[in-house]
Design a protein around this motif. Structure first.
Motif, short mmCIF file in Angstrom:
data_model
loop_
_atom_site.label_atom_id
_atom_site.label_comp_id
_atom_site.label_asym_id
_atom_site.label_seq_id
_atom_site.Cartn_x
_atom_site.Cartn_y
_atom_site.Cartn_z
N SER A 47 0.83 -1.21 0.00
CA SER A 47 0.00 0.00 0.00
C SER A 47 0.87 1.26 0.00
O SER A 47 0.56 2.23 -0.68
N LEU A 48 1.96 1.24 0.77
CA LEU A 48 2.81 2.43 0.91
C LEU A 48 3.47 2.78 -0.42
O LEU A 48 3.46 3.94 -0.84
N VAL A 49 4.02 1.75 -1.09
CA VAL A 49 4.71 1.98 -2.36
C VAL A 49 3.79 2.71 -3.34
O VAL A 49 4.21 3.62 -4.05
N PHE A 50 2.52 2.31 -3.36
CA PHE A 50 1.61 2.93 -4.32
C PHE A 50 0.96 4.20 -3.78
O PHE A 50 0.46 5.02 -4.52
N CYS A 51 0.99 4.34 -2.46
CA CYS A 51 0.33 5.49 -1.85
C CYS A 51 1.14 6.76 -2.04
O CYS A 51 0.60 7.84 -2.27
N ILE A 52 2.48 6.64 -1.95
CA ILE A 52 3.33 7.84 -2.02
C ILE A 52 3.12 8.61 -3.32
O ILE A 52 2.83 9.80 -3.28
N PRO A 53 3.19 7.94 -4.50
CA PRO A 53 2.93 8.71 -5.73
C PRO A 53 1.53 9.30 -5.78
O PRO A 53 1.34 10.42 -6.27
#
Length: 523
Positions: free
Chosen positions: A174-180
């Motif tokens: 979730s974090l990897v995709f949340c940042i962008p």
């Protein structure tokens, strides 16, 4: 002969071994009390008394006078010993019957059932009258081999490694995709505020505004109605919805299957609706070849999943820490004990090594220097120093002489001791601590139960509110269209009814998305 009854008293407010000694010493002096045994960790006293002289309520009163809380425990089955045995050599039902009938005739055995298929025997007995070794002897005398069912000494069922891994993975995805997604969102916000400034200074017309808006890189339309921003958001949102939300979907499905609504249901509901709504709106915009990009909610699911999976991950890490401590505690228990038979004048007649589970109350156990105490007991003979730091945290060894109590798991240092077992098996201090920690792990904090109960009502309420919002706006729209015109970019290309329904949908989805992650769930 005077009859002797037994009762159990729940004692609260005991803090250390001196409280135990205090209660035992004072009650032993009373008339009609035959013996008393207090377990500190279990907060339980077992009293044997003469019912003709004294009543259990009087016993509880006596303990209260010493400054402790005391209530008589109704279910006295607590004191029954339970024994699981593997019996080898049974061939048919008559063997089973032979074992069962012989055991039931044995004094002290309360219940017995033997299963031929699994070769197991389940026996309940009164530890005052008979012990596990006697029961095993009875079965051996009948000509069958028997041994204890080996208990799993490791605390593998308390292991949270798998959950920790699963939530960590969920969080990282979730974090990897949340940042962008967050980056895009912030960029849009900054641009929007600049546009607002521009509008304030250069009284622009809405056509010029639209032109300026669409000149931004993210607002550039790859296909009519599909902007870069929305496409990127969509692409970033899909994996989160699939992999990040996987466990939530499973949990929510289980909850709904049992007709309950928990936090997971809310999370799944809000993220799925936000995602599906945005997706459908995009398709509609593309079908219409719309000039203005629709407002989507693709940023909701990734951010929600990030926070909530982080919370779950931390929770399991904390639980895992407790389990580790518990596994260490369990490993402190001794596995074997040396039981001795004493002749007159405490002369050693014989000694044998047995499994700890086979030690009975009243057995005389010999503990050599450097050995662990297998059970709780009282010293009968010998002087020694004992390291009790596992229970008390006291680094200095404690002197033990006849009459002193010893705790299972503590380490004997320099002298050999003979002790009489008072608490064995599941009643030892160490077993009680393990049991308490296990209970603490399986039970929820009261506030957590309350939150779960609330979210049970909360979910249907929010869904109801958002449905009400939907219909309210539809009605308002058809009654007075101008109100909606103020808040909604009306395009000339679509009908009034469609504008109203779109706006109503947006409002109701917003309610769902905002109420779902509510701090209640995150906390």
């Amino acid at each position: 002969t005077k009859t002797i009854s037994k009762c159990y008293v729940q004692v609260t407010g005991m803090t250390c071994a001196s409280c135990v000694a205090n209660i035992e010493r004072n009650l032993r002096r009373e008339d009609g009390i035959h013996s008393i045994l207090v377990a500190l960790m279990a907060g339980k006293a077992e009293v044997r008394y003469n019912p003709a002289v004294i009543h259990p309520s009087t016993i509880a009163e006596l303990i209260r006078e010493l400054g402790f809380g005391a209530t008589i425990m109704e279910n006295c089955g607590e004191g029954d010993g339970i024994l699981e045995l593997v019996v080898r050599g049974m061939t048919c039902a008559s063997c089973v019957h032979k074992i069962e009938s012989t055991l039931m005739k044995t004094n002290g055995v309360l219940y017995c059932s033997v299963a031929l298929a699994t070769n197991k025997a389940h026996i309940k007995y009164d530890p005052e009258v008979i012990g596990p070794r006697d029961v095993i002897q009875v079965i051996k005398d009948l000509g069958f081999n028997t041994s204890l069912v080996k208990k799993d000494r490791s605390a593998s069922h308390l292991d949270h490694k798998q959950e920790i891994r699963q939530w960590k993975r969920s969080f990282v995805v979730s974090l990897v995709f949340c940042i962008p997604v967050m980056g895009l969102m912030i960029y849009m916000m900054v641009m929007d505020s600049q546009l607002a400034d521009a509008r304030a200074h250069h009284n622009m017309t809405s056509e010029e505004m639209e032109a300026l808006h669409s000149s931004m890189v993210l607002e550039y339309q790859l296909l009519p109605g599909l902007s870069v921003m929305n496409l990127l958001s969509f692409l970033l949102c899909v994996p989160v919805q699939m992999f990040g939300g996987w466990h939530f979907y499973i949990q929510a499905y289980r909850a709904l299957k049992h007709k309950t609504a928990n936090m997971d249901v809310l999370i799944v509901l809000a993220t799925s609706i936000a995602f599906l709504y945005s997706f459908v709106i995009l398709l509609v915009a593309m079908a219409e070849k719309a000039k203005v990009n629709p407002v989507t909610f693709f940023d909701t699911p990734p951010m929600l999943f990030v926070f909530i999976s982080l919370g779950r991950w931390l929770e399991h890490v904390a639980k895992g820490k407790t389990s580790e401590a518990l596994a260490r505690l369990i490993s402190l228990q001794a596995t074997e004990a040396t039981i001795v038979t004493l002749g007159p004048d405490n002369i050693l007649l014989s000694e044998e090594q047995v499994d700890v589970e086979l030690v009975q109350r009243g057995d005389i156990v010999k503990v050599i220097p450097g050995g662990k105490f297998p059970v709780d007991g009282r010293v009968i003979e010998g002087h020694s120093m004992v390291d009790e730091s596992l229970i008390t945290g006291e680094a200095m060894p404690v002197t033990k002489k006849p009459g002193n109590t010893v705790i299972a798991g503590s380490i004997n240092q320099n002298g050999s001791l003979l002790i009489s077992a008072t608490h064995v098996g599941a009643d030892t201090t160490l077993s009680q601590i393990v049991k308490l920690v296990e209970e603490a792990q399986t039970s929820k904090a009261p506030i957590q139960q309350f939150a779960d109960k609330l979210s049970g009502y909360f979910v249907p309420c929010i869904v109801a509110v958002s449905v009400v919002t939907l219909f309210a706006w539809i009605i308002i729209g058809f009654v007075d269209f101008e109100i909606i015109e103020k808040y909604f970019l009306v395009r000339k290309s679509i009908s009034e009814a469609e504008v109203i329904i779109r706006f109503a949908f947006q409002a109701s989805i917003t309610v769902l998305c905002i109420a779902c992650p509510c701090s209640l769930g995150l906390a």
